[in-house]
Design an enzyme around this catalytic site. Sequence first.
Site, PDB file in Angstrom:
ATOM      1  N   ASN A   1       0.804  -1.239   0.000  1.00  0.00           N
ATOM      2  CA  ASN A   1       0.000   0.000   0.000  1.00  0.00           C
ATOM      3  C   ASN A   1       0.832   1.282   0.000  1.00  0.00           C
ATOM      4  OD1 ASN A   1       0.745  -0.432   2.681  1.00  0.00           O
ATOM      5  ND2 ASN A   1      -1.106   0.534   3.473  1.00  0.00           N
TER       6      ASN A   1
ATOM      7  N   VAL B   1      -0.429 -12.162   9.570  1.00  0.00           N
ATOM      8  CA  VAL B   1       0.901 -12.620   9.142  1.00  0.00           C
ATOM      9  C   VAL B   1       1.953 -12.181  10.165  1.00  0.00           C
ATOM     10  CG1 VAL B   1       2.654 -12.529   7.325  1.00  0.00           C
ATOM     11  CG2 VAL B   1       0.241 -12.633   6.701  1.00  0.00           C
TER      12      VAL B   1
ATOM     13  N   GLU C   1       5.097  -3.784  12.189  1.00  0.00           N
ATOM     14  CA  GLU C   1       4.152  -2.657  11.998  1.00  0.00           C
ATOM     15  C   GLU C   1       2.916  -3.270  11.358  1.00  0.00           C
ATOM     16  OE1 GLU C   1       4.432   0.368  12.978  1.00  0.00           O
ATOM     17  OE2 GLU C   1       6.539   0.311  13.590  1.00  0.00           O
TER      18      GLU C   1
ATOM     19  N   CYS D   1      -2.868   1.816   6.569  1.00  0.00           N
ATOM     20  CA  CYS D   1      -2.921   1.290   7.940  1.00  0.00           C
ATOM     21  C   CYS D   1      -3.522   2.334   8.860  1.00  0.00           C
ATOM     22  CB  CYS D   1      -1.526   0.904   8.395  1.00  0.00           C
ATOM     23  SG  CYS D   1      -0.322   2.190   8.126  1.00  0.00           S
TER      24      CYS D   1
ATOM     25  N   GLU E   1       8.961   3.024  13.602  1.00  0.00           N
ATOM     26  CA  GLU E   1       9.759   3.354  12.423  1.00  0.00           C
ATOM     27  C   GLU E   1       9.932   4.871  12.365  1.00  0.00           C
ATOM     28  OE1 GLU E   1       7.890   0.762   9.145  1.00  0.00           O
ATOM     29  OE2 GLU E   1       9.916   0.052   9.513  1.00  0.00           O
TER      30      GLU E   1
HETATM   31  P1  NAD Z   1       0.218  -9.044   4.287  1.00  0.00           P
HETATM   32  O1  NAD Z   1       0.427  -9.351   5.738  1.00  0.00           O
HETATM   33  O2  NAD Z   1      -0.663  -9.934   3.520  1.00  0.00           O
HETATM   34  O3  NAD Z   1       1.636  -9.061   3.520  1.00  0.00           O
HETATM   35  C1  NAD Z   1       2.717  -8.248   3.905  1.00  0.00           C
HETATM   36  C2  NAD Z   1       4.016  -8.859   3.396  1.00  0.00           C
HETATM   37  O4  NAD Z   1       4.212 -10.115   4.046  1.00  0.00           O
HETATM   38  C3  NAD Z   1       4.032  -9.150   1.894  1.00  0.00           C
HETATM   39  O5  NAD Z   1       5.332  -8.912   1.377  1.00  0.00           O
HETATM   40  C4  NAD Z   1       3.723 -10.644   1.843  1.00  0.00           C
HETATM   41  O6  NAD Z   1       4.210 -11.271   0.680  1.00  0.00           O
HETATM   42  C5  NAD Z   1       4.449 -11.137   3.081  1.00  0.00           C
HETATM   43  N1  NAD Z   1       3.937 -12.390   3.646  1.00  0.00           N
HETATM   44  C6  NAD Z   1       2.670 -12.895   3.546  1.00  0.00           C
HETATM   45  N2  NAD Z   1       2.613 -14.088   4.193  1.00  0.00           N
HETATM   46  C7  NAD Z   1       3.846 -14.329   4.685  1.00  0.00           C
HETATM   47  C8  NAD Z   1       4.412 -15.382   5.460  1.00  0.00           C
HETATM   48  N3  NAD Z   1       3.694 -16.426   5.839  1.00  0.00           N
HETATM   49  N4  NAD Z   1       5.715 -15.296   5.817  1.00  0.00           N
HETATM   50  C9  NAD Z   1       6.454 -14.226   5.464  1.00  0.00           C
HETATM   51  N5  NAD Z   1       5.979 -13.193   4.720  1.00  0.00           N
HETATM   52  C10 NAD Z   1       4.692 -13.245   4.357  1.00  0.00           C
HETATM   53  O7  NAD Z   1      -0.234  -7.530   4.214  1.00  0.00           O
HETATM   54  P2  NAD Z   1      -0.631  -6.653   2.940  1.00  0.00           P
HETATM   55  O8  NAD Z   1      -1.958  -7.082   2.451  1.00  0.00           O
HETATM   56  O9  NAD Z   1       0.504  -6.605   1.983  1.00  0.00           O
HETATM   57  O10 NAD Z   1      -0.747  -5.196   3.606  1.00  0.00           O
HETATM   58  C11 NAD Z   1      -1.876  -4.750   4.280  1.00  0.00           C
HETATM   59  C12 NAD Z   1      -1.678  -4.791   5.769  1.00  0.00           C
HETATM   60  O11 NAD Z   1      -0.505  -4.065   6.124  1.00  0.00           O
HETATM   61  C13 NAD Z   1      -2.808  -4.120   6.522  1.00  0.00           C
HETATM   62  O12 NAD Z   1      -3.148  -4.891   7.645  1.00  0.00           O
HETATM   63  C14 NAD Z   1      -2.207  -2.783   6.954  1.00  0.00           C
HETATM   64  O13 NAD Z   1      -2.786  -2.204   8.092  1.00  0.00           O
HETATM   65  C15 NAD Z   1      -0.787  -3.184   7.204  1.00  0.00           C
HETATM   66  N6  NAD Z   1       0.080  -2.014   7.155  1.00  0.00           N
HETATM   67  C16 NAD Z   1       0.599  -1.562   8.329  1.00  0.00           C
HETATM   68  C17 NAD Z   1       1.404  -0.431   8.346  1.00  0.00           C
HETATM   69  C18 NAD Z   1       2.004   0.086   9.618  1.00  0.00           C
HETATM   70  O14 NAD Z   1       2.976   0.822   9.545  1.00  0.00           O
HETATM   71  N7  NAD Z   1       1.471  -0.250  10.790  1.00  0.00           N
HETATM   72  C19 NAD Z   1       1.666   0.232   7.143  1.00  0.00           C
HETATM   73  C20 NAD Z   1       1.109  -0.259   5.959  1.00  0.00           C
HETATM   74  C21 NAD Z   1       0.327  -1.392   5.982  1.00  0.00           C
END
Ligand code: NAD
Length: 497
Positions: A156, A236, A254, A288, A467
């Site tokens: 995102n 995750v 995060e 997020c 961060e």
């Molecule tokens: P996601 O958890 O599906 O994936 C994030 C990353 O993890 C991707 O690179 C994915 O390929 C990898 N991943 C997925 N499964 C994995 C596993 N089993 N082992 C290791 N890596 C794995 O999240 P998303 O859909 O890409 O992003 C959306 C989420 O991110 C939302 O929940 C959002 O709130 C959060 N987010 C948080 C912040 C923050 O700073 N707090 C910022 C942006 C997004």
Amino acid sequence: MPLAATETYKNYIGGKWVQSKEGRTFEDRNPANRDDIIGIFPKSSKEDVDAAVQAARKAFHSWRLTPAPIRAEILFKAGQMLMQKKEEFAKLMTREMGKVLKEARGDVQEAIDLIFYAAGEGRRLFGQTTPSELPDKFAMSVRTPVGVCGLITPWNFPMAIPMWKMAPALVCGNTIVFKPASDTPLCAAKLVEVLVEAGLPDGVLNLIHGSGEEAGMAVLNHPDIQLISFTGSAQVGKEVALKSAEKFKRVSLELGGKNCILVMDDANLDLAVDGAVWGAFGTSGQRCTASSRLIVHKKVVKDYTEKLLERTKKLRLGDGLLPTTDVGPVINETRMKKIHEYVEIGKKEAKLLTGGSPFNEGDLAKGNFYSPTLFGDVKPSAVIAQEEIFGPVTAIIPVENMEEAFHAANQVRYGLSSSIYTQDVNKAFKAMRELETGIVYINSSTIGAEVHLPFGGTKDTGNGHREAGQTMLDTYTEWKTIYVDYSGKLQKAQGID
Ligand code: NAD
């Protein structure tokens, strides 16, 4: 618009662009038009990750000894190159993940801001010097790099978030294995190209494309990665924490948010509507820090709802590259289905005021478009008020008074961002104290972080790290405490003779 030719991209390991060992690939598609294939990327396996880790390990020996101001010079150069490429990168970002162009520019700008901020640390990275309790003895602490960092990022903020991790890791002397989200591999590749061109030595930064389950998991499991910095979903994130714990890796998480805007009875309602429109529907609600709950004092809820409804109905869905678009597509079809499942639940537990379905008419038929959706009369305990929907959906929650507003605000598992609209300084200060989130805004939306302040959340939003800001250094360095005894005799601390 004619579709651009499809290019094939590679991993970057040990200073070379290479195919995955098994030669498997995946497609990267434009969420505004699924027929538009942006690129073909390597689907990496454990063996590819291992090659990247070995390259990073090797490079660590000399990178950690490169003076930090020299490491920083490369970051400054990369920052200047990013400035030159801002418009080009913003456009490819919109094509790759859908956010409207002006927001994509902001994403690139955040990466630029962070790289310059981190580069400045090359001449700081301050430690402490302090008196010793013994004569002729000197005491100090210095920051040292941790080692090989595994960086796993979401789609995102496909340039800002990777840079939030890469720039501090690099200036502190670490080497990197970077596994970006498989929905935004092109943005990741472009960032790496810039850093390489700016002069990073071979092996210092390695890029591995692929799925989370395979490539991401291999990063988590690798014994020679000392640190994992992960941004993504709480689901995750929990797995990341558990897997990393088995190998005592340092982990920065995060995760998700369920952020709220509080609108008090003395608020400037138009301003609070502006904040909600931007916070809830910017990036199609896929932030997020998205304002997914609007907790509104009963005295003003009718007026507020009318004003917000009028604005929400006017939002124009479309391709983010068009200047007429207010809200772009959501990232993929799986996400769109998930959003719709939540909306269906919402229809049973609250009042749907507008939106409530995917939009696939006319020019938008080939994209993942979801109508901006507003619910009214939502209870704080409702599913749509508790769970992260991550789409253009928000919920108005009426409350009797400020105490009830604070209670509703804090009644969720996440703790990333919150905001209050009020003209009363006393209420504002109470909110700053009572809201249990890592970030609090007064008279401004739940989004708008600046890179020189800590960013992160409480509760299930993370594990206590932050961060950006000075706090970023704590993730990417170990403290080493050093005592220098120049008395020429054995001296014992704690007064022992
Ligand atoms: P996601 O958890 O599906 O994936 C994030 C990353 O993890 C991707 O690179 C994915 O390929 C990898 N991943 C997925 N499964 C994995 C596993 N089993 N082992 C290791 N890596 C794995 O999240 P998303 O859909 O890409 O992003 C959306 C989420 O991110 C939302 O929940 C959002 O709130 C959060 N987010 C948080 C912040 C923050 O700073 N707090 C910022 C942006 C997004």
